[in-house]
Design a protein around this motif. Structure first.
Motif, PDB file in Angstrom:
ATOM      1  N   ALA A  99      36.542  29.229  51.564  1.00 27.45           N
ATOM      2  CA  ALA A  99      36.374  28.577  50.256  1.00 27.45           C
ATOM      3  C   ALA A  99      36.373  29.609  49.130  1.00 27.45           C
ATOM      4  CB  ALA A  99      35.086  27.769  50.240  1.00 27.45           C
ATOM      5  N   ILE A 100      35.731  30.733  49.349  1.00 29.09           N
ATOM      6  CA  ILE A 100      35.698  31.793  48.336  1.00 29.09           C
ATOM      7  C   ILE A 100      37.089  32.408  48.168  1.00 29.09           C
ATOM      8  CG2 ILE A 100      34.777  34.074  47.785  1.00 29.09           C
ATOM      9  CD1 ILE A 100      32.778  31.875  47.353  1.00 29.09           C
ATOM     10  N   ILE A 101      37.775  32.658  49.280  1.00 28.65           N
ATOM     11  CA  ILE A 101      39.136  33.192  49.219  1.00 28.65           C
ATOM     12  C   ILE A 101      40.037  32.245  48.422  1.00 28.65           C
ATOM     13  CG2 ILE A 101      41.210  33.692  50.570  1.00 28.65           C
ATOM     14  CD1 ILE A 101      39.194  35.893  50.829  1.00 28.65           C
ATOM     15  N   ARG A 102      39.914  30.962  48.670  1.00 25.08           N
ATOM     16  CA  ARG A 102      40.741  29.969  47.983  1.00 25.08           C
ATOM     17  C   ARG A 102      40.445  29.964  46.481  1.00 25.08           C
ATOM     18  NH1 ARG A 102      40.219  24.404  50.759  1.00 25.08           N
ATOM     19  NH2 ARG A 102      38.114  24.653  49.918  1.00 25.08           N
ATOM     20  N   ALA A 103      39.173  30.084  46.115  1.00 23.52           N
ATOM     21  CA  ALA A 103      38.804  30.109  44.692  1.00 23.52           C
ATOM     22  C   ALA A 103      39.355  31.352  44.012  1.00 23.52           C
ATOM     23  CB  ALA A 103      37.286  30.042  44.551  1.00 23.52           C
ATOM     24  N   ALA A 104      39.276  32.493  44.696  1.00 19.21           N
ATOM     25  CA  ALA A 104      39.809  33.728  44.129  1.00 19.21           C
ATOM     26  C   ALA A 104      41.324  33.640  43.977  1.00 19.21           C
ATOM     27  CB  ALA A 104      39.427  34.914  45.010  1.00 19.21           C
ATOM     28  N   ALA A 105      41.999  33.112  44.976  1.00 22.05           N
ATOM     29  CA  ALA A 105      43.451  32.976  44.923  1.00 22.05           C
ATOM     30  C   ALA A 105      43.877  32.060  43.786  1.00 22.05           C
ATOM     31  CB  ALA A 105      43.980  32.462  46.259  1.00 22.05           C
ATOM     32  N   ALA A 106      43.115  31.003  43.558  1.00 23.70           N
ATOM     33  CA  ALA A 106      43.436  30.086  42.461  1.00 23.70           C
ATOM     34  C   ALA A 106      43.324  30.785  41.115  1.00 23.70           C
ATOM     35  CB  ALA A 106      42.502  28.874  42.520  1.00 23.70           C
ATOM     36  N   LEU A 163      42.166  38.202  33.100  1.00 24.33           N
ATOM     37  CA  LEU A 163      41.446  38.252  34.373  1.00 24.33           C
ATOM     38  C   LEU A 163      41.364  39.702  34.831  1.00 24.33           C
ATOM     39  CD1 LEU A 163      40.170  36.683  36.821  1.00 24.33           C
ATOM     40  CD2 LEU A 163      42.434  36.859  37.901  1.00 24.33           C
ATOM     41  N   VAL A 164      40.158  40.156  35.169  1.00 28.91           N
ATOM     42  CA  VAL A 164      39.965  41.462  35.791  1.00 28.91           C
ATOM     43  C   VAL A 164      39.585  41.258  37.242  1.00 28.91           C
ATOM     44  CG1 VAL A 164      38.516  43.529  35.880  1.00 28.91           C
ATOM     45  CG2 VAL A 164      39.337  42.687  33.683  1.00 28.91           C
ATOM     46  N   ILE A 165      40.371  41.843  38.140  1.00 34.48           N
ATOM     47  CA  ILE A 165      40.049  41.814  39.569  1.00 34.48           C
ATOM     48  C   ILE A 165      39.411  43.162  39.880  1.00 34.48           C
ATOM     49  CG2 ILE A 165      40.961  41.490  41.898  1.00 34.48           C
ATOM     50  CD1 ILE A 165      43.458  40.205  40.503  1.00 34.48           C
ATOM     51  N   ILE A 194      35.627  38.130  29.441  1.00 33.20           N
ATOM     52  CA  ILE A 194      36.765  38.252  30.345  1.00 33.20           C
ATOM     53  C   ILE A 194      36.379  37.713  31.723  1.00 33.20           C
ATOM     54  CG2 ILE A 194      38.383  39.843  31.450  1.00 33.20           C
ATOM     55  CD1 ILE A 194      37.909  41.790  29.151  1.00 33.20           C
ATOM     56  N   PRO A 195      37.143  36.771  32.284  1.00 35.13           N
ATOM     57  CA  PRO A 195      36.865  36.301  33.650  1.00 35.13           C
ATOM     58  C   PRO A 195      37.038  37.436  34.655  1.00 35.13           C
ATOM     59  CG  PRO A 195      38.365  34.809  32.509  1.00 35.13           C
ATOM     60  CD  PRO A 195      38.257  36.041  31.666  1.00 35.13           C
ATOM     61  N   ILE A 196      36.175  37.472  35.659  1.00 37.38           N
ATOM     62  CA  ILE A 196      36.165  38.575  36.620  1.00 37.38           C
ATOM     63  C   ILE A 196      36.138  38.018  38.038  1.00 37.38           C
ATOM     64  CG2 ILE A 196      34.823  40.541  37.507  1.00 37.38           C
ATOM     65  CD1 ILE A 196      33.618  40.757  34.629  1.00 37.38           C
ATOM     66  N   ILE A 197      36.956  38.597  38.912  1.00 33.88           N
ATOM     67  CA  ILE A 197      36.822  38.402  40.356  1.00 33.88           C
ATOM     68  C   ILE A 197      36.251  39.685  40.925  1.00 33.88           C
ATOM     69  CG2 ILE A 197      38.012  38.028  42.542  1.00 33.88           C
ATOM     70  CD1 ILE A 197      40.112  36.441  41.067  1.00 33.88           C
ATOM     71  N   HIS A 198      35.123  39.592  41.588  1.00 36.91           N
ATOM     72  CA  HIS A 198      34.464  40.757  42.188  1.00 36.91           C
ATOM     73  C   HIS A 198      34.821  40.798  43.666  1.00 36.91           C
ATOM     74  CE1 HIS A 198      31.188  43.613  43.137  1.00 36.91           C
ATOM     75  NE2 HIS A 198      30.976  42.846  44.198  1.00 36.91           N
ATOM     76  N   VAL A 199      35.447  41.899  44.107  1.00 39.26           N
ATOM     77  CA  VAL A 199      35.811  42.088  45.510  1.00 39.26           C
ATOM     78  C   VAL A 199      35.112  43.334  46.011  1.00 39.26           C
ATOM     79  CG1 VAL A 199      37.695  42.364  47.172  1.00 39.26           C
ATOM     80  CG2 VAL A 199      38.078  41.060  45.053  1.00 39.26           C
ATOM     81  N   GLY A 200      34.196  43.177  46.959  1.00 37.77           N
ATOM     82  CA  GLY A 200      33.447  44.329  47.441  1.00 37.77           C
ATOM     83  C   GLY A 200      32.677  44.014  48.699  1.00 37.77           C
ATOM     84  N   LEU A 201      32.005  45.031  49.237  1.00 42.25           N
ATOM     85  CA  LEU A 201      31.200  44.847  50.438  1.00 42.25           C
ATOM     86  C   LEU A 201      29.821  44.299  50.118  1.00 42.25           C
ATOM     87  CD1 LEU A 201      32.171  48.089  52.404  1.00 42.25           C
ATOM     88  CD2 LEU A 201      32.956  45.753  52.815  1.00 42.25           C
ATOM     89  N   ASN A 202      29.407  44.389  48.856  1.00 46.23           N
ATOM     90  CA  ASN A 202      28.118  43.862  48.423  1.00 46.23           C
ATOM     91  C   ASN A 202      28.313  42.944  47.237  1.00 46.23           C
ATOM     92  OD1 ASN A 202      26.562  45.274  50.307  1.00 46.23           O
ATOM     93  ND2 ASN A 202      26.380  47.074  48.990  1.00 46.23           N
ATOM     94  N   GLU A 257      32.821  35.784  43.522  1.00 50.19           N
ATOM     95  CA  GLU A 257      32.390  36.988  44.232  1.00 50.19           C
ATOM     96  C   GLU A 257      32.918  36.940  45.653  1.00 50.19           C
ATOM     97  OE1 GLU A 257      28.505  38.794  43.734  1.00 50.19           O
ATOM     98  OE2 GLU A 257      27.961  37.217  42.308  1.00 50.19           O
ATOM     99  N   VAL A 258      33.847  37.827  45.967  1.00 49.63           N
ATOM    100  CA  VAL A 258      34.443  37.906  47.295  1.00 49.63           C
ATOM    101  C   VAL A 258      33.754  39.050  48.027  1.00 49.63           C
ATOM    102  CG1 VAL A 258      36.588  38.089  48.603  1.00 49.63           C
ATOM    103  CG2 VAL A 258      36.612  37.107  46.285  1.00 49.63           C
ATOM    104  N   VAL A 259      32.765  38.719  48.834  1.00 51.52           N
ATOM    105  CA  VAL A 259      31.924  39.729  49.483  1.00 51.52           C
ATOM    106  C   VAL A 259      32.278  39.807  50.963  1.00 51.52           C
ATOM    107  CG1 VAL A 259      29.573  40.475  49.995  1.00 51.52           C
ATOM    108  CG2 VAL A 259      30.077  39.296  47.840  1.00 51.52           C
ATOM    109  N   GLY A 260      32.770  40.959  51.380  1.00 50.38           N
ATOM    110  CA  GLY A 260      33.172  41.164  52.765  1.00 50.38           C
ATOM    111  C   GLY A 260      34.167  42.309  52.844  1.00 50.38           C
ATOM    112  N   ASP A 261      34.769  42.493  54.008  1.00 47.76           N
ATOM    113  CA  ASP A 261      35.729  43.571  54.196  1.00 47.76           C
ATOM    114  C   ASP A 261      36.813  43.492  53.126  1.00 47.76           C
ATOM    115  OD1 ASP A 261      36.896  45.704  56.115  1.00 47.76           O
ATOM    116  OD2 ASP A 261      38.558  44.311  55.795  1.00 47.76           O
ATOM    117  N   ILE A 262      36.974  44.572  52.356  1.00 48.37           N
ATOM    118  CA  ILE A 262      37.849  44.551  51.192  1.00 48.37           C
ATOM    119  C   ILE A 262      39.308  44.355  51.591  1.00 48.37           C
ATOM    120  CG2 ILE A 262      38.760  45.965  49.304  1.00 48.37           C
ATOM    121  CD1 ILE A 262      35.958  47.145  48.972  1.00 48.37           C
TER     122      ILE A 262
END
Length: 499
Positions: free
Chosen positions: A132-139, A213-215, A235-243, A256-261
């Motif tokens: 669900a988070i991956i889908r939201a980030a992709a959108a 958008l800032v990724i 500015i809308p932000i997608i956060h991709v990280g381990l935390n 917030e996409v939290v997991g293996d980058i």
């Protein structure tokens, strides 16, 4: 040395000291590692537990002192807990987000026998974010018309360089790196917009002004405050990280996409639907950045302009060779102008910004990578703080080059004073220096002095070929500092429509 070892290997560097002043002298390096997310274990001696309740020679409460500059610290109060304390120290130091830990060892406890074996390390399994988070980030990526990627040191720690480069290429999104994110994407890549992080406006700030958008990938807020590029938090932000993201009013992620980058980026790219036409604004921005960098390639002024010195340094150093930047005015120029092919080839003290890191850092880098060229880039002020470590380098057989930006003063402080009080108005920043060539020779090293701009490249090549540490003394023209500030003050950004 332990700080830089931890950055380069991902394994905790270990340093130790005696009690009292030995421990207090350790604190700057420990604090630097902690704020730059380098795994480090510091071990200090301590007076015996039978002396802590009274005034005692060289006694300080080191656990209390190290608490603000470490992730975790403890005193060993009985021998039997040593395996648990040591295992926890390394686990804490190396866990994302890495940092420094401290173990305090009283002398009477150290003298006691102990039974037990080291505890085995845990198996660190990767974690993955939800669909669900991956889908939201992709959108969000699909809907953005002018996105930009901001990549930081967390992507290097996660060994996600290839994944970031592939994602940016596939999505056709320009990439900006922090000072500590250099080399995540090769600087020669057409989508690489190089480094952001100056405390004043620069070309790259225009990219943030015109983005929707800032990724942010592996971005630690301490690397470059979001208030510098998103002051209104709009500015809308997608956060991709381990935390999860740190709390900041200018950094409130849309997703917030939290997991293996690497996995997260691969999965987002599978679902994102983007028009892959080149972004004209990003292309024009890259052209301005490259033109600013290349205009100094043939500058033969003397003293040497910092831009020219760094351009020529980049020409000589190979893709995997390592430079360690000290802190001072030269750091600003290194951060802005030294660009990297691969991660961890330009290390900068950023979070704590501690002068004196370059020479011991280069020593550690050469121990880790004995077959690579290593250059410590420092000002004369930073050099004089830790130049004695060159004796250590000679003794342990690590041959690297120390390049001194020589201006006879604390250039960065002077720069700040002139920005505040006006050009030519600085105070109490000048000092005298020894003859650096004679100093090198007196220590059994090689010493060189640059007397003309065109001499630098042949001198650097000769110095790098030596089997002992070498020093290059290069006078530098820091009038360029104020010129950079003046250029930043005049910088205006075209809107995307006017491109």
């Amino acid at each position: 040395m332990a700080d830089v070892y931890g950055r380069l290997t991902g394994k905790a560097g270990v340093c130790l000291s005696t009690l009292g002043p030995g421990a207090t002298n350790l604190m700057t390096g420990v604090a630097d590692a902690n704020l730059d997310s380098s795994p480090l274990v510091a071990i200090t001696g301590q007076v015996g537990t039978d002396r802590m309740h009274i005034e005692s020679h060289q006694y300080l409460d080191l656990v209390a002192m190290f608490a603000p500059v470490t992730k975790w610290n403890k005193q060993i109060v009985r021998p039997s807990i040593t395996p648990e304390v040591v295992r926890k120290a390394f686990k804490k130091a190396q866990a994302e987000e890495p940092g420094a830990v401290h173990i305090d060892l009283p002398e009477n406890i150290a003298a006691m026998p102990v039974k037990g074996e080291p505890l085995r390390p845990d198996n660190n399994e990767k974690t993955y974010t939800s669909f669900a988070i991956i889908r939201a980030a992709a959108a969000a990526v699909s809907q953005a018309t002018n996105p930009i990627i901001l990549v930081g040191n967390g992507a290097i720690r996660a060994q996600a360089s290839d994944a970031v480069t592939q994602f940016a290429t596939q999505m056709n999104i320009p990439v900006v790196n922090t000072f500590m994110g250099k080399g995540v994407i090769p600087y020669t890549h057409p989508l690489a917009l190089w480094s952001v992080g100056l405390q004043q406006r620069d070309f790259i700030n225009c990219g943030f002004d015109n983005t929707d958008l800032v990724i942010a990938i592996g971005y630690d807020l301490i690397e470059f405050s979001p208030k510098k590029w998103n002051p209104e938090g709009s500015i809308p932000i997608i956060h991709v990280g381990l935390n999860k993201a740190e709390i900041d009013s200018s950094y409130i992620p849309l997703v917030e996409v939290v997991g293996d980058i690497s996995n997260s980026l691969t999965e987002i790219a599978k679902l994102a639907d983007r028009d892959l036409k080149p972004n004209p604004y990003a292309i024009s921005l890259k052209a301005n950045i490259r033109a600013d960098y290349e205009q100094y390639a043939n500058d033969n002024g003397f003293p040497v302009k910092p831009q020219k010195l760094i351009h020529d340094l980049r020409e000589v150093m190979g893709p995997d060779d390592v430079v360690i930047s000290d802190v001072g005015a030269h750091k600003i120029w290194m951060a802005r102008h030294y660009h990297c092919h691969s991660p961890n080839t330009c290390l900068i003290s950023n979070g704590f910004a501690a002068m004196g890191i370059a020479i011991p850092g280069a020593l550690a880098a050469k121990l880790v990578y004995p077959n690579r060229k290593v250059v410590a880039v420092t000002g004369d002020g930073g050099f004089m703080m830790n130049c004695q470590e060159l004796e250590t380098a000679l003794r342990v057989g690590t041959a690297f080059v120390t390049l001194i930006f020589h201006d006879g003063g604390y250039g960065l402080i002077g720069w700040k004073q002139e920005n505040h009080f006006g050009e030519g108005k600085s105070s109490f920043i000048e000092f005298g220096n020894p003859d650096f060539v004679k100093l090198a020779e007196s220590m059994g090293l090689k010493g060189y002095r640059v007397n003309a701009s065109e001499d630098f490249i042949p001198i650097l090549k000769e110095a790098l070929a030596q089997d002992v540490p070498a020093i290059i003394d290069c006078p530098v023209d820091y009038r360029e500092n104020i010129r950079l500030t003046q250029k930043a003050d005049k910088l205006s950004c075209m809107s995307q429509e006017s491109t």
